[in-house]
Design a protein around this motif. Structure first.
Motif, PDB file in Angstrom:
ATOM      1  N   HIS A  33      91.593  95.875  84.724  1.00 55.32           N
ATOM      2  CA  HIS A  33      92.505  95.305  85.716  1.00 55.32           C
ATOM      3  C   HIS A  33      93.725  96.206  85.892  1.00 55.32           C
ATOM      4  O   HIS A  33      94.257  96.732  84.918  1.00 55.32           O
ATOM      5  CB  HIS A  33      92.962  93.912  85.286  1.00 55.32           C
ATOM      6  N   ARG A  34      94.187  96.325  87.138  1.00 52.20           N
ATOM      7  CA  ARG A  34      95.402  97.091  87.415  1.00 52.20           C
ATOM      8  C   ARG A  34      96.596  96.147  87.335  1.00 52.20           C
ATOM      9  O   ARG A  34      96.591  95.080  87.932  1.00 52.20           O
ATOM     10  CB  ARG A  34      95.351  97.718  88.808  1.00 52.20           C
ATOM     11  N   ILE A  35      97.597  96.549  86.565  1.00 53.92           N
ATOM     12  CA  ILE A  35      98.844  95.791  86.490  1.00 53.92           C
ATOM     13  C   ILE A  35      99.997  96.745  86.765  1.00 53.92           C
ATOM     14  O   ILE A  35      99.884  97.954  86.559  1.00 53.92           O
ATOM     15  CB  ILE A  35      99.037  95.094  85.119  1.00 53.92           C
ATOM     16  N   GLU A  36     101.094  96.183  87.261  1.00 54.92           N
ATOM     17  CA  GLU A  36     102.298  96.974  87.499  1.00 54.92           C
ATOM     18  C   GLU A  36     103.337  96.617  86.447  1.00 54.92           C
ATOM     19  O   GLU A  36     103.602  95.435  86.210  1.00 54.92           O
ATOM     20  CB  GLU A  36     102.875  96.690  88.888  1.00 54.92           C
ATOM     21  N   ILE A  37     103.906  97.641  85.832  1.00 52.70           N
ATOM     22  CA  ILE A  37     105.007  97.454  84.891  1.00 52.70           C
ATOM     23  C   ILE A  37     106.285  97.623  85.705  1.00 52.70           C
ATOM     24  O   ILE A  37     106.476  98.634  86.383  1.00 52.70           O
ATOM     25  CB  ILE A  37     104.968  98.496  83.753  1.00 52.70           C
ATOM     26  N   GLN A  38     107.154  96.614  85.646  1.00 49.53           N
ATOM     27  CA  GLN A  38     108.397  96.659  86.402  1.00 49.53           C
ATOM     28  C   GLN A  38     109.583  96.648  85.455  1.00 49.53           C
ATOM     29  O   GLN A  38     109.549  96.010  84.407  1.00 49.53           O
ATOM     30  CB  GLN A  38     108.481  95.466  87.357  1.00 49.53           C
TER      31      GLN A  38
ATOM     32  N   VAL B 207      92.900  91.830  80.362  1.00 49.59           N
ATOM     33  CA  VAL B 207      93.688  90.620  80.576  1.00 49.59           C
ATOM     34  C   VAL B 207      92.926  89.426  80.021  1.00 49.59           C
ATOM     35  O   VAL B 207      91.756  89.224  80.355  1.00 49.59           O
ATOM     36  CB  VAL B 207      93.975  90.410  82.084  1.00 49.59           C
ATOM     37  N   ASN B 208      93.581  88.651  79.171  1.00 50.12           N
ATOM     38  CA  ASN B 208      92.992  87.443  78.570  1.00 50.12           C
ATOM     39  C   ASN B 208      93.984  86.309  78.629  1.00 50.12           C
ATOM     40  O   ASN B 208      95.167  86.508  78.350  1.00 50.12           O
ATOM     41  CB  ASN B 208      92.663  87.655  77.083  1.00 50.12           C
ATOM     42  N   GLY B 209      93.484  85.123  78.920  1.00 48.00           N
ATOM     43  CA  GLY B 209      94.301  83.931  78.758  1.00 48.00           C
ATOM     44  C   GLY B 209      94.307  83.565  77.286  1.00 48.00           C
ATOM     45  O   GLY B 209      93.440  84.005  76.528  1.00 48.00           O
ATOM     46  N   LEU B 210      95.277  82.787  76.867  1.00 46.13           N
ATOM     47  CA  LEU B 210      95.302  82.337  75.474  1.00 46.13           C
ATOM     48  C   LEU B 210      94.267  81.243  75.286  1.00 46.13           C
ATOM     49  O   LEU B 210      93.928  80.522  76.214  1.00 46.13           O
ATOM     50  CB  LEU B 210      96.677  81.795  75.107  1.00 46.13           C
TER      51      LEU B 210
ATOM     52  N   LEU C  17     103.525  92.624  86.951  1.00 49.67           N
ATOM     53  CA  LEU C  17     103.012  92.029  88.182  1.00 49.67           C
ATOM     54  C   LEU C  17     101.499  92.155  88.139  1.00 49.67           C
ATOM     55  O   LEU C  17     100.968  93.265  88.026  1.00 49.67           O
ATOM     56  CB  LEU C  17     103.576  92.739  89.411  1.00 49.67           C
ATOM     57  N   PHE C  18     100.809  91.014  88.183  1.00 51.22           N
ATOM     58  CA  PHE C  18      99.351  90.991  88.129  1.00 51.22           C
ATOM     59  C   PHE C  18      98.837  89.965  89.126  1.00 51.22           C
ATOM     60  O   PHE C  18      99.209  88.794  89.064  1.00 51.22           O
ATOM     61  CB  PHE C  18      98.875  90.652  86.711  1.00 51.22           C
ATOM     62  N   ARG C  19      98.027  90.425  90.065  1.00 50.56           N
ATOM     63  CA  ARG C  19      97.437  89.558  91.093  1.00 50.56           C
ATOM     64  C   ARG C  19      98.462  88.675  91.789  1.00 50.56           C
ATOM     65  O   ARG C  19      98.259  87.488  91.997  1.00 50.56           O
ATOM     66  CB  ARG C  19      96.321  88.713  90.502  1.00 50.56           C
ATOM     67  N   GLY C  20      99.600  89.275  92.117  1.00 54.20           N
ATOM     68  CA  GLY C  20     100.621  88.561  92.866  1.00 54.20           C
ATOM     69  C   GLY C  20     101.513  87.649  92.044  1.00 54.20           C
ATOM     70  O   GLY C  20     102.418  87.015  92.577  1.00 54.20           O
TER      71      GLY C  20
ATOM     72  N   THR D 211     104.486  85.472  79.932  1.00 49.91           N
ATOM     73  CA  THR D 211     104.406  84.135  80.519  1.00 49.91           C
ATOM     74  C   THR D 211     104.654  84.210  82.012  1.00 49.91           C
ATOM     75  O   THR D 211     105.592  84.880  82.452  1.00 49.91           O
ATOM     76  CB  THR D 211     105.433  83.198  79.852  1.00 49.91           C
ATOM     77  N   ALA D 212     103.813  83.514  82.765  1.00 46.33           N
ATOM     78  CA  ALA D 212     103.965  83.485  84.221  1.00 46.33           C
ATOM     79  C   ALA D 212     105.340  82.989  84.603  1.00 46.33           C
ATOM     80  O   ALA D 212     105.820  81.985  84.074  1.00 46.33           O
ATOM     81  CB  ALA D 212     102.879  82.607  84.841  1.00 46.33           C
ATOM     82  N   ASP D 213     105.980  83.711  85.517  1.00 47.97           N
ATOM     83  CA  ASP D 213     107.298  83.328  86.037  1.00 47.97           C
ATOM     84  C   ASP D 213     107.064  82.532  87.310  1.00 47.97           C
ATOM     85  O   ASP D 213     106.818  83.115  88.364  1.00 47.97           O
ATOM     86  CB  ASP D 213     108.132  84.580  86.304  1.00 47.97           C
ATOM     87  N   LEU D 214     107.119  81.228  87.210  1.00 44.59           N
ATOM     88  CA  LEU D 214     106.795  80.368  88.345  1.00 44.59           C
ATOM     89  C   LEU D 214     107.978  80.149  89.270  1.00 44.59           C
ATOM     90  O   LEU D 214     107.882  79.409  90.247  1.00 44.59           O
ATOM     91  CB  LEU D 214     106.240  79.032  87.836  1.00 44.59           C
ATOM     92  N   THR D 215     109.112  80.803  88.988  1.00 40.49           N
ATOM     93  CA  THR D 215     110.295  80.654  89.845  1.00 40.49           C
ATOM     94  C   THR D 215     110.255  81.607  91.027  1.00 40.49           C
ATOM     95  O   THR D 215     111.065  81.489  91.921  1.00 40.49           O
ATOM     96  CB  THR D 215     111.587  80.896  89.049  1.00 40.49           C
ATOM     97  N   HIS D 216     109.330  82.547  91.029  1.00 42.75           N
ATOM     98  CA  HIS D 216     109.242  83.517  92.135  1.00 42.75           C
ATOM     99  C   HIS D 216     108.134  83.158  93.076  1.00 42.75           C
ATOM    100  O   HIS D 216     107.087  82.791  92.776  1.00 42.75           O
ATOM    101  CB  HIS D 216     109.023  84.936  91.612  1.00 42.75           C
TER     102      HIS D 216
END
Length: 113
Positions: free
Chosen positions: A12-17, A43-46, A82-85, A108-113
């Motif tokens: 999987h391609r991920i972006e490091i920001q 990429v793995n979920g817990l 940043l992974f899959r939006g 952890t997913a940042d759900l505020t964005h």
């Protein structure tokens, strides 16, 4: 993870920001995240005990990313992914078994964005 991890698992391609500071025309300082590198990752979920532990703290959206050690050697919890939006805030970075082969990143997913 150790020996069973193979470079071919990085699918999987991920972006490091990283936060970058800029001086604006009015001399104010503006901070913003910019992509510093795009890398291949596993990429793995817990699951199991890790998932239940994360759930206790409201962090069910935690994902484990694994990248090559040399891809971003100075990666810290101040950076994000940043992974899959979806943006992920980095919780921990682990140089697995101190072998300098792979970095295991919990974020952890940042759900505020």
């Amino acid at each position: 993870m150790g020996d069973e991890m193979q470079a071919g698992d990085l699918r999987h391609r991920i972006e490091i920001q990283r936060i970058i500071k800029r001086r604006e025309a009015d001399k104010s300082i503006r901070t913003e995240y910019q992509t510093i590198k795009t890398v291949w990752a596993k990429v793995n979920g817990l699951y199991g005990r890790e998932w239940w532990e994360a759930r206790k703290y409201g962090a069910e959206g935690t994902v484990e990313f694994t990248i090559r050690y040399g891809a971003v050697k100075d990666l810290t919890v101040k950076d994000r992914i940043l992974f899959r939006g979806t943006l992920y805030n980095i919780v921990s970075v682990d140089n697995t078994l101190f072998q300098d082969n792979f970095l295991k990143i919990k974020a952890t997913a940042d759900l505020t964005h």
